[in-house]
Scaffold this motif. Structure first.
Motif, PDB file in Angstrom:
ATOM      1  N   LYS A  92      -3.998  -1.596  -1.853  1.00 27.01           N
ATOM      2  CA  LYS A  92      -2.882  -0.669  -2.072  1.00 27.01           C
ATOM      3  C   LYS A  92      -2.759   0.308  -0.905  1.00 27.01           C
ATOM      4  O   LYS A  92      -1.665   0.554  -0.412  1.00 27.01           O
ATOM      5  CB  LYS A  92      -3.058   0.079  -3.385  1.00 27.01           C
ATOM      6  CG  LYS A  92      -1.882   1.011  -3.684  1.00 27.01           C
ATOM      7  CD  LYS A  92      -2.022   1.669  -5.011  1.00 27.01           C
ATOM      8  CE  LYS A  92      -0.891   2.564  -5.392  1.00 27.01           C
ATOM      9  NZ  LYS A  92      -0.075   3.141  -4.372  1.00 27.01           N
ATOM     10  N   LEU A  93      -3.869   0.835  -0.442  1.00 29.27           N
ATOM     11  CA  LEU A  93      -3.836   1.751   0.698  1.00 29.27           C
ATOM     12  C   LEU A  93      -3.403   1.023   1.966  1.00 29.27           C
ATOM     13  O   LEU A  93      -2.652   1.577   2.775  1.00 29.27           O
ATOM     14  CB  LEU A  93      -5.197   2.413   0.906  1.00 29.27           C
ATOM     15  CG  LEU A  93      -5.267   3.448   2.015  1.00 29.27           C
ATOM     16  CD1 LEU A  93      -4.294   4.597   1.757  1.00 29.27           C
ATOM     17  CD2 LEU A  93      -6.673   3.975   2.167  1.00 29.27           C
ATOM     18  N   TYR A  94      -3.825  -0.212   2.130  1.00 24.62           N
ATOM     19  CA  TYR A  94      -3.422  -1.019   3.291  1.00 24.62           C
ATOM     20  C   TYR A  94      -1.895  -1.105   3.363  1.00 24.62           C
ATOM     21  O   TYR A  94      -1.305  -0.969   4.428  1.00 24.62           O
ATOM     22  CB  TYR A  94      -4.036  -2.412   3.161  1.00 24.62           C
ATOM     23  CG  TYR A  94      -3.880  -3.288   4.382  1.00 24.62           C
ATOM     24  CD1 TYR A  94      -4.878  -3.338   5.344  1.00 24.62           C
ATOM     25  CD2 TYR A  94      -2.751  -4.074   4.578  1.00 24.62           C
ATOM     26  CE1 TYR A  94      -4.767  -4.148   6.458  1.00 24.62           C
ATOM     27  CE2 TYR A  94      -2.631  -4.889   5.692  1.00 24.62           C
ATOM     28  CZ  TYR A  94      -3.637  -4.926   6.626  1.00 24.62           C
ATOM     29  OH  TYR A  94      -3.513  -5.727   7.727  1.00 24.62           O
ATOM     30  N   VAL A  95      -1.263  -1.310   2.220  1.00 19.68           N
ATOM     31  CA  VAL A  95       0.202  -1.378   2.162  1.00 19.68           C
ATOM     32  C   VAL A  95       0.817   0.010   2.341  1.00 19.68           C
ATOM     33  O   VAL A  95       1.811   0.168   3.059  1.00 19.68           O
ATOM     34  CB  VAL A  95       0.657  -2.022   0.841  1.00 19.68           C
ATOM     35  CG1 VAL A  95       2.165  -1.929   0.674  1.00 19.68           C
ATOM     36  CG2 VAL A  95       0.194  -3.467   0.771  1.00 19.68           C
ATOM     37  N   ASP A  96       0.245   1.032   1.717  1.00 19.88           N
ATOM     38  CA  ASP A  96       0.783   2.396   1.811  1.00 19.88           C
ATOM     39  C   ASP A  96       0.789   2.912   3.248  1.00 19.88           C
ATOM     40  O   ASP A  96       1.666   3.678   3.633  1.00 19.88           O
ATOM     41  CB  ASP A  96      -0.014   3.362   0.937  1.00 19.88           C
ATOM     42  CG  ASP A  96       0.251   3.185  -0.538  1.00 19.88           C
ATOM     43  OD1 ASP A  96       1.218   2.466  -0.889  1.00 19.88           O
ATOM     44  OD2 ASP A  96      -0.514   3.751  -1.352  1.00 19.88           O
ATOM     45  N   ILE A  97      -0.186   2.504   4.037  1.00 19.45           N
ATOM     46  CA  ILE A  97      -0.286   2.970   5.424  1.00 19.45           C
ATOM     47  C   ILE A  97       0.937   2.521   6.226  1.00 19.45           C
ATOM     48  O   ILE A  97       1.337   3.173   7.182  1.00 19.45           O
ATOM     49  CB  ILE A  97      -1.607   2.465   6.060  1.00 19.45           C
ATOM     50  CG1 ILE A  97      -2.791   3.192   5.434  1.00 19.45           C
ATOM     51  CG2 ILE A  97      -1.621   2.606   7.560  1.00 19.45           C
ATOM     52  CD1 ILE A  97      -2.792   4.688   5.587  1.00 19.45           C
ATOM     53  N   GLU A  98       1.553   1.421   5.836  1.00 21.53           N
ATOM     54  CA  GLU A  98       2.734   0.921   6.537  1.00 21.53           C
ATOM     55  C   GLU A  98       3.866   1.952   6.544  1.00 21.53           C
ATOM     56  O   GLU A  98       4.668   1.996   7.463  1.00 21.53           O
ATOM     57  CB  GLU A  98       3.215  -0.379   5.894  1.00 21.53           C
ATOM     58  CG  GLU A  98       4.445  -0.966   6.525  1.00 21.53           C
ATOM     59  CD  GLU A  98       4.241  -1.324   7.993  1.00 21.53           C
ATOM     60  OE1 GLU A  98       5.225  -1.200   8.761  1.00 21.53           O
ATOM     61  OE2 GLU A  98       3.132  -1.718   8.378  1.00 21.53           O
ATOM     62  N   PHE A  99       3.905   2.799   5.541  1.00 19.61           N
ATOM     63  CA  PHE A  99       5.017   3.733   5.396  1.00 19.61           C
ATOM     64  C   PHE A  99       4.730   5.113   5.972  1.00 19.61           C
ATOM     65  O   PHE A  99       5.464   6.051   5.695  1.00 19.61           O
ATOM     66  CB  PHE A  99       5.417   3.822   3.926  1.00 19.61           C
ATOM     67  CG  PHE A  99       5.864   2.488   3.396  1.00 19.61           C
ATOM     68  CD1 PHE A  99       7.064   1.940   3.791  1.00 19.61           C
ATOM     69  CD2 PHE A  99       5.043   1.763   2.546  1.00 19.61           C
ATOM     70  CE1 PHE A  99       7.465   0.695   3.334  1.00 19.61           C
ATOM     71  CE2 PHE A  99       5.426   0.527   2.078  1.00 19.61           C
ATOM     72  CZ  PHE A  99       6.649  -0.016   2.473  1.00 19.61           C
TER      73      PHE A  99
END
Length: 135
Positions: A104-111
């Motif tokens: 989830k954090l891996y994806v959140d970092i994209e933003f």
């Protein structure tokens, strides 16, 4: 997760530097050989696992990434400590939520959108990938 869906006012008003200072201290202590031997880290692990994927509670994505850095320092092959092995292999919240929360954090970092975003994202994702490979 055991967290409520909305952040309580008491937690929301706490300055984020309290969490940041604790994470910096854990990183510093983790780099000293055998400094964490005999220290019970379960409560810190609970805190990190619960709050790392929660932008409702900790809005700063770089502070949540600092939690990943702590976990990265605690990996048994990095720390050389037997105390940290049980945090990943025998800790109930870790077994249940850690992989999901790291993704989830891996994806959140994209933003995140700072001027150095490419390099920041690369370093954070590198730490996450190292943890995922270990797990």
């Amino acid at each position: 997760m055991p967290l409520p869906p909305t952040c309580p006012m008491e937690f929301a008003t706490m300055p984020e530097h309290f969490v940041e200072d604790a994470m910096k201290l854990l990183i510093f202590a983790s780099r000293i050989p055998k400094a964490l031997d005999g220290v019970v880290l379960d409560e810190f692990m609970n805190f990190i696992i619960m709050f790392m994927p929660s932008p409702e509670f900790i809005k700063n994505p770089y502070l949540r990434a600092k939690m990943v850095e702590v976990l990265n320092c605690w990996m048994p092959r990095m720390s050389g400590s037997t105390a940290t092995t049980t945090l990943f292999e025998g800790h109930q919240l870790s077994l249940e939520y850690l992989v999901r929360n790291l993704l989830k954090l891996y994806v959140d970092i994209e933003f995140t959108g700072s001027h150095t975003q490419f390099y920041d994202k690369f370093n954070i994702r590198h730490n996450i990938v190292e943890l995922l490979e270990y797990l």
